[in-house]
Write a protein that holds these residues in place. Structure first.
Motif, mmCIF file in Angstrom:
data_model
loop_
_atom_site.group_PDB
_atom_site.id
_atom_site.type_symbol
_atom_site.label_atom_id
_atom_site.label_comp_id
_atom_site.label_asym_id
_atom_site.label_seq_id
_atom_site.Cartn_x
_atom_site.Cartn_y
_atom_site.Cartn_z
ATOM 1 N N ASP A 41 34.803 11.988 -90.239
ATOM 2 C CA ASP A 41 33.418 11.791 -89.839
ATOM 3 C C ASP A 41 33.260 12.117 -88.364
ATOM 4 O O ASP A 41 34.149 11.842 -87.550
ATOM 5 N N PHE A 42 32.127 12.690 -88.016
ATOM 6 C CA PHE A 42 31.833 13.035 -86.642
ATOM 7 C C PHE A 42 30.602 12.261 -86.193
ATOM 8 O O PHE A 42 29.566 12.263 -86.854
ATOM 9 N N HIS A 43 30.739 11.539 -85.064
ATOM 10 C CA HIS A 43 29.609 10.779 -84.531
ATOM 11 C C HIS A 43 29.767 10.643 -83.017
ATOM 12 O O HIS A 43 30.804 10.186 -82.536
ATOM 13 N N ASP A 44 28.740 11.032 -82.288
ATOM 14 C CA ASP A 44 28.721 10.931 -80.823
ATOM 15 C C ASP A 44 29.945 11.564 -80.159
ATOM 16 O O ASP A 44 30.509 11.024 -79.209
ATOM 17 N N GLY A 45 30.360 12.703 -80.640
ATOM 18 C CA GLY A 45 31.475 13.416 -80.035
ATOM 19 C C GLY A 45 32.845 12.945 -80.493
ATOM 20 O O GLY A 45 33.863 13.493 -80.086
#
Length: 167
Positions: A41-45
């Motif tokens: 998962d990708f979130h806020d860098g």
């Protein structure tokens, strides 16, 4: 092959409840097709990496009365919960060395909050009858009687729960 001594099993149910049983209540257990499923998962860098264990099928045979001595989070006897509802979503195995493994089970929801790939059966584990023993060789019949005498699950109600995506 790595072996660890099992201490207890916790069942996770679809409604976020859980209930556990001691390994003493377990007559047999099989976990087949165990594999890891990874998620990224990708979130806020940031990229988060998670790995989950998933089984293709799960079978457990329990002493029903012993399982009922433990309660779920909602005060339902564990054996009754396992028998009355088809809603196990995962099992967590706790080992004597303090480690644990959570295994997600296959799930198909055609009925609300129930796993259509899960089934259960309740039977009484009875010794072989005299007619069956009479058809065996005397040595085998004697060995079977000795085995049955030492079987701590003999004359007990056995709950079999089976979850299989190929059902």
């Amino acid at each position: 092959m790595t072996e660890k001594k099992l201490k207890k099993i916790e069942f996770g149910f679809e409604n976020v409840e859980s209930g556990e049983v001691s390994v003493d209540a377990v007559q047999d257990m099989k976990i087949v097709g165990l594999h890891q499923v990874g998620h990224r998962d990708f979130h806020d860098g940031y990229v988060s990496f998670t790995e989950n264990l998933v089984a293709d099928s799960f079978l457990i045979e329990l002493d029903y009365e012993m399982a009922n001595q433990n309660l779920t989070d909602s005060d339902e006897p564990v054996g009754e919960q396992l028998y009355d509802y088809d809603d196990i979503s995962n099992v967590t195995l706790y080992f004597e060395d303090g480690t644990s493994e959570t295994i997600n089970l296959p799930w198909l929801e055609l009925r609300r909050d129930e796993n259509d790939w899960q089934s259960s059966e309740l039977r009484t584990n009875r010794p072989l009858n005299k007619e069956t023993l009479g058809r065996m060789s005397p040595d085998l019949a004697k060995a079977m009687q000795r085995f049955e005498k030492d079987d701590r699950f003999m004359n007990r109600k056995i709950l079999t729960v089976y979850v299989n995506k190929d059902k």
